[in-house]
Design a protein around this motif. Structure first.
Motif, PDB file in Angstrom:
ATOM      1  N   UNK A  67       0.608  -1.312  -0.220  1.00  0.00           N
ATOM      2  CA  UNK A  67       0.118   0.194  -0.137  1.00  0.00           C
ATOM      3  C   UNK A  67       0.583   1.094   0.037  1.00  0.00           C
ATOM      4  N   UNK A  68       1.589   1.457  -0.974  1.00  0.00           N
ATOM      5  CA  UNK A  68       2.040   2.608  -1.335  1.00  0.00           C
ATOM      6  C   UNK A  68       1.717   4.319  -0.728  1.00  0.00           C
ATOM      7  N   UNK A  69       0.092   4.581  -0.694  1.00  0.00           N
ATOM      8  CA  UNK A  69      -0.575   5.062  -0.756  1.00  0.00           C
ATOM      9  C   UNK A  69      -0.599   5.876   1.089  1.00  0.00           C
ATOM     10  N   UNK A  70      -0.299   4.680   1.698  1.00  0.00           N
ATOM     11  CA  UNK A  70      -0.174   4.595   2.878  1.00  0.00           C
ATOM     12  C   UNK A  70       1.043   5.084   3.296  1.00  0.00           C
ATOM     13  N   UNK A  71       2.300   4.120   2.230  1.00  0.00           N
ATOM     14  CA  UNK A  71       3.522   4.286   3.104  1.00  0.00           C
ATOM     15  C   UNK A  71       3.794   6.091   2.444  1.00  0.00           C
ATOM     16  N   UNK A  72       3.521   7.089   1.480  1.00  0.00           N
ATOM     17  CA  UNK A  72       3.569   7.549   1.072  1.00  0.00           C
ATOM     18  C   UNK A  72       3.323   8.557   2.280  1.00  0.00           C
ATOM     19  N   UNK A 110       9.705  14.076   4.478  1.00  0.00           N
ATOM     20  CA  UNK A 110      10.317  12.962   3.164  1.00  0.00           C
ATOM     21  C   UNK A 110       9.661  13.531   1.825  1.00  0.00           C
ATOM     22  N   UNK A 111       9.798  12.659   1.391  1.00  0.00           N
ATOM     23  CA  UNK A 111       8.961  13.039  -0.760  1.00  0.00           C
ATOM     24  C   UNK A 111       9.367  11.242  -0.993  1.00  0.00           C
ATOM     25  N   UNK A 112       8.972  11.316  -1.874  1.00  0.00           N
ATOM     26  CA  UNK A 112       9.143  10.092  -2.971  1.00  0.00           C
ATOM     27  C   UNK A 112      10.529  10.609  -3.831  1.00  0.00           C
ATOM     28  N   UNK A 117      14.812  10.087  -6.828  1.00  0.00           N
ATOM     29  CA  UNK A 117      14.083   8.982  -6.262  1.00  0.00           C
ATOM     30  C   UNK A 117      14.882   9.356  -5.034  1.00  0.00           C
ATOM     31  N   UNK A 118      14.056   9.800  -3.432  1.00  0.00           N
ATOM     32  CA  UNK A 118      14.203   9.250  -2.531  1.00  0.00           C
ATOM     33  C   UNK A 118      13.115   9.059  -1.334  1.00  0.00           C
ATOM     34  N   UNK A 119      13.760   7.380  -1.791  1.00  0.00           N
ATOM     35  CA  UNK A 119      13.824   6.783  -0.940  1.00  0.00           C
ATOM     36  C   UNK A 119      15.027   5.796  -0.407  1.00  0.00           C
ATOM     37  N   UNK A 120      16.143   6.824  -0.158  1.00  0.00           N
ATOM     38  CA  UNK A 120      16.801   5.506   0.184  1.00  0.00           C
ATOM     39  C   UNK A 120      17.879   6.790   1.432  1.00  0.00           C
ATOM     40  N   UNK A 121      16.474   7.763   2.173  1.00  0.00           N
ATOM     41  CA  UNK A 121      16.959   8.697   2.846  1.00  0.00           C
ATOM     42  C   UNK A 121      16.131   7.944   3.863  1.00  0.00           C
ATOM     43  N   UNK A 122      17.074   9.222   5.483  1.00  0.00           N
ATOM     44  CA  UNK A 122      16.741   8.927   6.420  1.00  0.00           C
ATOM     45  C   UNK A 122      14.926   8.561   7.196  1.00  0.00           C
ATOM     46  N   UNK A 123      14.272   9.367   6.452  1.00  0.00           N
ATOM     47  CA  UNK A 123      12.785  10.160   6.285  1.00  0.00           C
ATOM     48  C   UNK A 123      12.194   8.972   5.762  1.00  0.00           C
ATOM     49  N   UNK A 143      16.088   0.124  -0.930  1.00  0.00           N
ATOM     50  CA  UNK A 143      15.892   1.770  -0.931  1.00  0.00           C
ATOM     51  C   UNK A 143      16.671   2.126  -2.303  1.00  0.00           C
ATOM     52  N   UNK A 144      17.924   2.045  -2.241  1.00  0.00           N
ATOM     53  CA  UNK A 144      18.829   2.670  -3.438  1.00  0.00           C
ATOM     54  C   UNK A 144      17.686   2.559  -4.685  1.00  0.00           C
ATOM     55  N   UNK A 145      17.912   0.816  -5.127  1.00  0.00           N
ATOM     56  CA  UNK A 145      17.541   0.721  -6.057  1.00  0.00           C
ATOM     57  C   UNK A 145      16.053   1.223  -6.385  1.00  0.00           C
ATOM     58  N   UNK A 146      15.405   1.738  -5.550  1.00  0.00           N
ATOM     59  CA  UNK A 146      13.899   1.578  -6.139  1.00  0.00           C
ATOM     60  C   UNK A 146      14.248   3.199  -6.240  1.00  0.00           C
TER      61      UNK A 146
END
Length: 418
Positions: free
Chosen positions: A192-197, A205-207, A218-224, A403-406
């Protein structure tokens, strides 16, 4: 509801306009003006369309409306073709996350000068922000919908929970209490990526983020992102949701209808699907906004919905703006919200939904609404959706570098030409 990336996709070629104002607003010819307006299937009831049409024509002598209902299937290409033509509809309903895509082609009129008149300072952010591209307001917020928590009032009472939680900590504590006695505290599928967002926006943070060079990252490899996933994992573990599928596999309404699930994240309309599958749950379902990190602000939510745009090729731009002004104004925002259970475009109008528990919870959450990164290429991200894959990987521990790959996949999609 369609998210307008998800729930809500939009738009086609049929162009009929009579003489009226030119696109600059100067007279083109004598005689009545006929405006063509494209509205998406099921955005309004037939009765609302008829009432608006009659009211507008009565209060704007010399202008007649031709409201054409468009089908979702193939709408994106239809709108793109219409905007590129020399003869276009005068007003088009588009998904809020699609404005950037259409504006990038240069076929949408800049309405920045009208924002003050339209009470733009009061617009809910999840509709206003994606309608604004490079500092210019192309999309005028029309209506919105977002996710809430649908819960079982009877199971809450049995667990001794007297009021819905307002903070994340309260939410976890309540869900732990509910996750006993054979009941499932919450059904939250792993993708459920809407909930994760929403959790990610709550963490600051942001996507993806746009750099000063205009490139997206892309920002899925951040502390946030790590903090957001940690909360997602903790909440998801308090139920039996699969880690490798989304809300549609299985249909979460059918899961809740089995009678053992205390909570689910959904738009309020999901309650109807639950009751259809299990009518015995009538009067047992309630709604509350997704809790935030603190009690003074609800959790961030993805805002799906529609904006209104005026094509550059409209031969009646001034009259077309009057249609937008009426549809986005207080009178019709109120009527549409009440009849369709939508969130109105202004935060100050949330009270019109006070008699509708689900819609009121949705409106309360909408004040912290957000949209996906405002890139014309966002659809390319959703095509293969690395965010879903990322969630499954982190929940199962399958890829430490998920996170880095995404982030790399998002970066590549958003910076691709075309």
């Amino acid at each position: 509801m369609r998210s307008r990336l998800l729930p809500l996709s939009l738009a086609a070629l049929t162009l009929l306009t009579a003489a009226g104002c030119s696109s600059s607003g100067s007279p083109a010819a004598a005689g009545p003006t006929e405006l063509t307006v494209w509205i998406m299937r099921d955005s309004l009831t037939d009765g609302l369309v008829q009432r608006f049409e009659a009211d507008f024509e009565a209060t704007h002598p010399g202008i007649t409306l031709k409201i054409q209902i468009q089908e979702w299937d193939g709408i994106g290409q239809k709108i793109t073709s219409a905007l590129a033509s020399k003869d276009a509809p005068d007003v088009i309903e588009v998904g809020n996350t699609q404005v950037a895509q259409y504006a990038a082609g240069g076929g949408v009129r800049d309405l920045s000068a009208k924002t003050a008149e339209l009470k733009g300072g009061d617009w809910i952010p999840g509709l206003a922000e994606p309608g604004k591209v490079d500092g210019k307001q192309y999309g005028i917020p029309w209506y919105a919908a977002n996710r809430v928590v649908i819960y079982r009032k009877d199971l809450f009472a049995q667990a001794g929970i007297t009021a819905p939680p307002k903070t994340r900590d309260e939410w976890i504590a309540a869900t732990e209490k509910l996750n006993t006695g054979g009941n499932e505290g919450i059904y939250l599928p792993g993708q459920n990526w809407f909930a994760l967002s929403g959790f990610l926006w709550d963490e600051g943070g942001d996507l993806a983020v746009k750099g000063s060079d205009g490139k997206w990252q892309g920002a899925l490899d951040t502390p946030q992102a790590a903090a957001a996933v940690a909360f997602y994992r903790k909440l998801q573990a308090l139920g039996h949701g699969p880690k490798d599928s989304d809300e549609g596999k299985p249909l979460q309404a059918e899961v809740v209808a089995q009678g053992k699930t205390a909570q689910v994240i959904s738009t309020p309309g999901g309650a109807g699907a639950i009751l259809k599958a299990n009518p015995a749950l009538k009067d047992k379902l309630g709604f509350f906004p997704i809790p935030g990190k603190t009690a003074d602000k609800p959790g961030a939510v993805f805002t799906g919905g529609s904006d209104l745009v005026v094509p550059e090729a409209s031969r009646h731009a001034d009259a077309a703006y009057q249609v937008v002004k009426e549809l986005a104004g207080e009178k019709w925002q109120t009527e549409i919200a009440k009849e369709m259970s939508y969130v109105p475009n202004r935060t100050s109008l949330a009270g019109v939904l006070s008699g509708n528990e689900g819609a009121a919870a949705m409106a309360a959450g909408a004040v912290n609404g957000h949209a996906t990164p405002n890139s014309p290429n966002w659809a390319a991200v959703e095509a293969n959706n690395p965010i879903k894959q990322f969630l499954t990987q982190v929940l199962t521990g399958a890829d430490p570098a998920a996170g880095r790959r995404a982030s790399e996949a998002i970066t590549k999609a958003l910076n691709s030409a075309g």
